[in-house]
Design a protein around this motif. Structure first.
Motif, PDB file in Angstrom:
ATOM      1  N   UNK A   1       8.546  18.641   4.649  1.00  0.00           N
ATOM      2  CA  UNK A   1       9.603  18.038   4.026  1.00  0.00           C
ATOM      3  C   UNK A   1       8.967  16.403   4.071  1.00  0.00           C
ATOM      4  N   UNK A   2       9.316  15.723   3.293  1.00  0.00           N
ATOM      5  CA  UNK A   2       8.877  14.252   3.307  1.00  0.00           C
ATOM      6  C   UNK A   2      10.240  13.354   2.997  1.00  0.00           C
ATOM      7  N   UNK A   3      10.333  12.269   3.694  1.00  0.00           N
ATOM      8  CA  UNK A   3      11.400  11.369   3.594  1.00  0.00           C
ATOM      9  C   UNK A   3      11.369  10.372   2.391  1.00  0.00           C
ATOM     10  N   UNK A   4      10.538  10.519   1.595  1.00  0.00           N
ATOM     11  CA  UNK A   4      10.550   9.787   0.436  1.00  0.00           C
ATOM     12  C   UNK A   4      10.271  10.525  -0.811  1.00  0.00           C
TER      13      UNK A   4
ATOM     14  N   UNK B   1       7.348   9.402   6.249  1.00  0.00           N
ATOM     15  CA  UNK B   1       7.402  10.687   7.393  1.00  0.00           C
ATOM     16  C   UNK B   1       7.466  11.703   6.885  1.00  0.00           C
ATOM     17  N   UNK B   2       6.464  12.741   7.432  1.00  0.00           N
ATOM     18  CA  UNK B   2       6.419  14.125   7.305  1.00  0.00           C
ATOM     19  C   UNK B   2       6.933  14.773   8.244  1.00  0.00           C
ATOM     20  N   UNK B   3       7.983  16.083   8.188  1.00  0.00           N
ATOM     21  CA  UNK B   3       8.244  16.522   9.262  1.00  0.00           C
ATOM     22  C   UNK B   3       7.977  18.040   8.804  1.00  0.00           C
ATOM     23  N   UNK B   4       7.724  18.759   9.925  1.00  0.00           N
ATOM     24  CA  UNK B   4       6.977  20.135   9.710  1.00  0.00           C
ATOM     25  C   UNK B   4       7.361  20.990  10.868  1.00  0.00           C
ATOM     26  N   UNK B   5       8.272  21.842  10.683  1.00  0.00           N
ATOM     27  CA  UNK B   5       8.541  23.110  11.784  1.00  0.00           C
ATOM     28  C   UNK B   5       7.435  23.633  12.231  1.00  0.00           C
TER      29      UNK B   5
ATOM     30  N   UNK C   1      -1.914  13.370   1.448  1.00  0.00           N
ATOM     31  CA  UNK C   1      -1.364  13.275   2.721  1.00  0.00           C
ATOM     32  C   UNK C   1      -1.008  14.649   3.445  1.00  0.00           C
ATOM     33  N   UNK C   2      -1.902  15.032   4.496  1.00  0.00           N
ATOM     34  CA  UNK C   2      -1.784  16.499   5.086  1.00  0.00           C
ATOM     35  C   UNK C   2      -1.670  16.207   6.613  1.00  0.00           C
ATOM     36  N   UNK C   3      -0.708  17.286   6.929  1.00  0.00           N
ATOM     37  CA  UNK C   3      -0.448  17.384   8.441  1.00  0.00           C
ATOM     38  C   UNK C   3      -0.696  18.964   8.647  1.00  0.00           C
ATOM     39  N   UNK C   4      -1.706  19.374   9.204  1.00  0.00           N
ATOM     40  CA  UNK C   4      -1.986  20.808   9.416  1.00  0.00           C
ATOM     41  C   UNK C   4      -2.245  21.338  10.689  1.00  0.00           C
TER      42      UNK C   4
ATOM     43  N   UNK D   1       0.819  -1.030   0.047  1.00  0.00           N
ATOM     44  CA  UNK D   1       0.085  -0.122   0.149  1.00  0.00           C
ATOM     45  C   UNK D   1       0.786   1.172  -0.043  1.00  0.00           C
ATOM     46  N   UNK D   2       0.320   2.186  -1.051  1.00  0.00           N
ATOM     47  CA  UNK D   2       1.126   3.685  -0.771  1.00  0.00           C
ATOM     48  C   UNK D   2       0.314   4.693  -0.430  1.00  0.00           C
ATOM     49  N   UNK D   3       0.827   5.754  -0.089  1.00  0.00           N
ATOM     50  CA  UNK D   3       0.191   6.970   0.399  1.00  0.00           C
ATOM     51  C   UNK D   3       0.531   7.967  -0.894  1.00  0.00           C
ATOM     52  N   UNK D   4      -0.810   8.982  -0.827  1.00  0.00           N
ATOM     53  CA  UNK D   4      -0.547  10.089  -1.801  1.00  0.00           C
ATOM     54  C   UNK D   4       0.424  11.029  -1.561  1.00  0.00           C
ATOM     55  N   UNK D   5       0.955  11.878  -2.562  1.00  0.00           N
ATOM     56  CA  UNK D   5       1.828  12.866  -2.274  1.00  0.00           C
ATOM     57  C   UNK D   5       0.929  14.149  -1.308  1.00  0.00           C
ATOM     58  N   UNK D   6       1.806  14.840  -0.692  1.00  0.00           N
ATOM     59  CA  UNK D   6       1.274  15.915  -0.057  1.00  0.00           C
ATOM     60  C   UNK D   6       1.033  17.173  -1.047  1.00  0.00           C
ATOM     61  N   UNK D   7       1.446  16.926  -2.103  1.00  0.00           N
ATOM     62  CA  UNK D   7       1.113  18.096  -3.074  1.00  0.00           C
ATOM     63  C   UNK D   7      -0.232  17.636  -4.030  1.00  0.00           C
ATOM     64  N   UNK D   8      -0.706  16.643  -3.900  1.00  0.00           N
ATOM     65  CA  UNK D   8      -1.893  16.206  -4.837  1.00  0.00           C
ATOM     66  C   UNK D   8      -2.774  17.111  -4.310  1.00  0.00           C
TER      67      UNK D   8
END
Length: 147
Positions: A70-73, A96-100, A55-58, A36-43
């Motif tokens: 940033x994304x590790x993949x 993994x998504x990192x966000x300051x 993929x969202x982190x807000x 299984x895969x996840x979709x891009x944060x830019x989708x």
């Protein structure tokens, strides 16, 4: 740290390097099943021709974004039958998504999480949108609400 599992994905959140009311929010999305895969944060929010969800982190509330996500993949594109454009996804497996982030005040905040996972052979899980994870900011740093 906190985590939850919903619609075929375990999501683990933590905050690292918290100093002077700022740090890094680290969110790892791990599909429950291989392939299984996840979709891009830019989708786009509604996907490509309705396929996929980003993929969202807000952060909202007493915490705000303080830099670039940033994304590790790497992003790759796949072709989906019936969809005119290529669809941007991450390779199968965890992402993994990192966000300051920074505290804008002491008090309650939320991180809104969104994602969908799919497999080229098994189909897709039901998308998750704006799943709220509570956290608090204060003099001692950041703490997550109990799941």
């Amino acid at each position: 740290m906190t985590e939850f599992n919903e619609n075929g994905v375990t999501v683990r959140l933590s905050v690292t390097d918290w100093e002077s009311a700022a740090g890094t929010l680290v969110t790892t999305f791990t599909p429950d099943d291989a392939g299984f895969h996840l979709y891009s944060t830019a989708l786009p929010a509604q996907g490509v021709d309705g396929v996929g969800r980003p993929t969202q982190v807000r952060p909202v509330g007493a915490v705000a974004t303080a830099g670039e996500m940033t994304v590790d993949k790497p992003v790759k594109t796949i072709r989906v039958p019936g969809v005119r454009s290529a669809v941007p996804v991450y390779p199968d497996g965890p992402v993994t998504v990192t966000l300051p982030i920074r505290a804008t005040a002491a008090g309650e905040a939320k991180v809104l999480i969104g994602y969908a996972s799919c497999s080229s052979t098994e189909g897709c899980t039901i998308p998750v949108a704006d799943r709220a994870v509570g956290l608090r900011t204060g003099e001692d740093g950041v703490s997550f609400d109990a799941p």
